[in-house]
Design an enzyme around this catalytic site. Structure first.
Site, PDB file in Angstrom:
ATOM      1  N   ASP A  67      -4.446 -41.386  -9.817  1.00 29.55           N
ATOM      2  CA  ASP A  67      -5.607 -41.616  -8.949  1.00 29.55           C
ATOM      3  C   ASP A  67      -5.217 -41.700  -7.471  1.00 29.55           C
ATOM      4  O   ASP A  67      -4.026 -41.743  -7.129  1.00 29.55           O
ATOM      5  CB  ASP A  67      -6.365 -42.887  -9.384  1.00 29.55           C
ATOM      6  CG  ASP A  67      -5.433 -44.068  -9.681  1.00 29.55           C
ATOM      7  OD1 ASP A  67      -4.262 -44.028  -9.262  1.00 29.55           O
ATOM      8  OD2 ASP A  67      -5.882 -45.030 -10.322  1.00 29.55           O
ATOM      9  N   ASP A 136      -9.822 -56.252 -14.941  1.00 33.41           N
ATOM     10  CA  ASP A 136     -11.067 -55.997 -15.680  1.00 33.41           C
ATOM     11  C   ASP A 136     -10.842 -55.039 -16.852  1.00 33.41           C
ATOM     12  O   ASP A 136     -11.797 -54.566 -17.463  1.00 33.41           O
ATOM     13  CB  ASP A 136     -12.151 -55.449 -14.732  1.00 33.41           C
ATOM     14  CG  ASP A 136     -11.791 -54.078 -14.128  1.00 33.41           C
ATOM     15  OD1 ASP A 136     -10.702 -53.548 -14.414  1.00 33.41           O
ATOM     16  OD2 ASP A 136     -12.619 -53.538 -13.363  1.00 33.41           O
ATOM     17  N   HIS A 138      -9.362 -52.017 -16.740  1.00 38.26           N
ATOM     18  CA  HIS A 138      -9.404 -50.576 -16.451  1.00 38.26           C
ATOM     19  C   HIS A 138      -8.021 -49.935 -16.572  1.00 38.26           C
ATOM     20  O   HIS A 138      -7.004 -50.602 -16.402  1.00 38.26           O
ATOM     21  CB  HIS A 138     -10.016 -50.288 -15.065  1.00 38.26           C
ATOM     22  CG  HIS A 138      -9.180 -50.697 -13.888  1.00 38.26           C
ATOM     23  ND1 HIS A 138      -9.720 -51.107 -12.697  1.00 38.26           N
ATOM     24  CD2 HIS A 138      -7.830 -50.751 -13.695  1.00 38.26           C
ATOM     25  CE1 HIS A 138      -8.767 -51.372 -11.838  1.00 38.26           C
ATOM     26  NE2 HIS A 138      -7.605 -51.170 -12.423  1.00 38.26           N
ATOM     27  N   GLU A 143     -13.322 -47.700 -14.431  1.00 37.72           N
ATOM     28  CA  GLU A 143     -13.903 -49.039 -14.428  1.00 37.72           C
ATOM     29  C   GLU A 143     -14.763 -49.253 -15.673  1.00 37.72           C
ATOM     30  O   GLU A 143     -15.102 -48.284 -16.362  1.00 37.72           O
ATOM     31  CB  GLU A 143     -14.745 -49.212 -13.157  1.00 37.72           C
ATOM     32  CG  GLU A 143     -13.968 -49.033 -11.861  1.00 37.72           C
ATOM     33  CD  GLU A 143     -13.025 -50.193 -11.554  1.00 37.72           C
ATOM     34  OE1 GLU A 143     -12.533 -50.852 -12.480  1.00 37.72           O
ATOM     35  OE2 GLU A 143     -12.773 -50.433 -10.350  1.00 37.72           O
TER      36      GLU A 143
HETATM   37  P1  PGA Z   1      -1.462 -53.849 -10.329  1.00 37.46           P
HETATM   38  O1  PGA Z   1      -2.698 -52.871 -10.591  1.00 37.46           O
HETATM   39  O2  PGA Z   1      -0.294 -53.267 -11.062  1.00 37.46           O
HETATM   40  O3  PGA Z   1      -1.271 -53.868  -8.852  1.00 37.46           O
HETATM   41  O4  PGA Z   1      -1.860 -55.183 -10.897  1.00 37.46           O
HETATM   42  C1  PGA Z   1      -2.942 -52.432 -11.871  1.00 37.46           C
HETATM   43  C2  PGA Z   1      -4.184 -51.574 -11.963  1.00 37.46           C
HETATM   44  O5  PGA Z   1      -5.221 -51.922 -11.360  1.00 37.46           O
HETATM   45  O6  PGA Z   1      -4.128 -50.558 -12.647  1.00 37.46           O
END
Ligand code: PGA
Length: 260
Positions: A67, A136, A138, A143
């Protein structure tokens, strides 16, 4: 799904890196799916160490990132282009032309997304897709309520993700609201999925992904539909797993399991 619980972040990262290296050792021209975020940093550090100290070779590797934020130039220090260059690409020998990261500044998102998907299939698909998980639940920027068969597309970020990301930006209003992301369906087509998660704030999402129902409310739960998914967690992120003892038992018994 294989759940590998390690005591610390470093142990978790090393175990996950070994699994990626195994793919590279059997297929030097593997296609790697890359993830950004703070969690995979340890994994990348270990792959870089293996490259420098153990000659792990990336010269035939192709990569696709999950992404990118919409609207950030590639030179912005919070763009995923910048992140990948700083934390991984500049330390290993992947040819520049083999690196694919979604564009956050294209003039035609729909056409770009189609082209991105097409390049993945032309290169034979992703051999191993690295994944983080949002608080959350994802994966990539899929999302809650993202279709489990979604493809690469433009996505509006959830409030919780925007809040989680705010720590990286000077002002809350600078946090991007839109992103371009591989879909859950795109991710599920990879040969192998490798999710990493650490810290207590991921414990709920990890338990929901591994032991909860398969639901678009927690897009990481789609890993349950994949025949070859590995989940690497530290002790804190494993905190809400009901079957943790069983996962640890499986790992302990693995060396003695009958060989096919
Ligand atoms: P993070 O993000 O590794 O910075 O916790 C993970 C994500 O949102 O995929």
């Amino acid at each position: 799904m294989e759940v590998i619980i390690k005591e610390t972040y470093d142990e978790m990262s090393i175990a996950a890196a070994k699994s990626v290296a195994q793919v590279l050792n059997t297929k030097p021209n593997a296609v790697l799916g890359m993830a950004t975020g703070s969690t995979p940093l340890g994994l990348y550090k270990e792959l870089v160490r293996m490259h420098k100290e153990e000659s792990l070779d990336f010269s035939q590797v192709t990569t696709f990132n999950l992404d990118e934020y919409v609207g950030l130039p590639v030179t912005h220090d919070q763009s995923y282009h910048y992140f990948m260059h700083e934390n991984f690409f500049k330390h290993v020998n992947i040819p520049r032309q083999n690196i694919y990261i979604p564009s956050g500044t294209t003039s035609n998102y729909e056409a770009f997304c189609q082209w991105f998907e097409q390049r993945i299939s032309e290169l034979g698909g992703i051999d191993v897709q690295i994944l983080g998980i949002g608080s959350d639940g994802h994966i990539a920027f899929n999302e809650p309520t993202s279709s489990l068969s979604s493809r690469t597309r433009l996505k509006t970020l959830a409030k919780q993700t925007i809040d989680d990301n705010a720590r990286f930006f000077d002002k809350p209003e600078d946090v991007p609201i839109y992103a371009i992301t591989m879909g859950v369906g795109t991710i599920l087509e990879a040969e192998k999925l490798l999710l990493v998660a650490n810290k207590k704030n991921k414990a709920w999402a990890v338990a929901a992904a591994v032991e909860g129902p398969v639901t678009s409310m927690v897009t990481a739960s789609a890993l349950q539909l994949h025949p070859n998914a590995e989940v690497y967690v530290d002790r804190d992120a494993a905190g809400e797993l009901k079957m943790a003892d069983y996962y640890e038992w499986i790992q302990k018994m693995k060396p003695g399991a009958p060989q096919r």
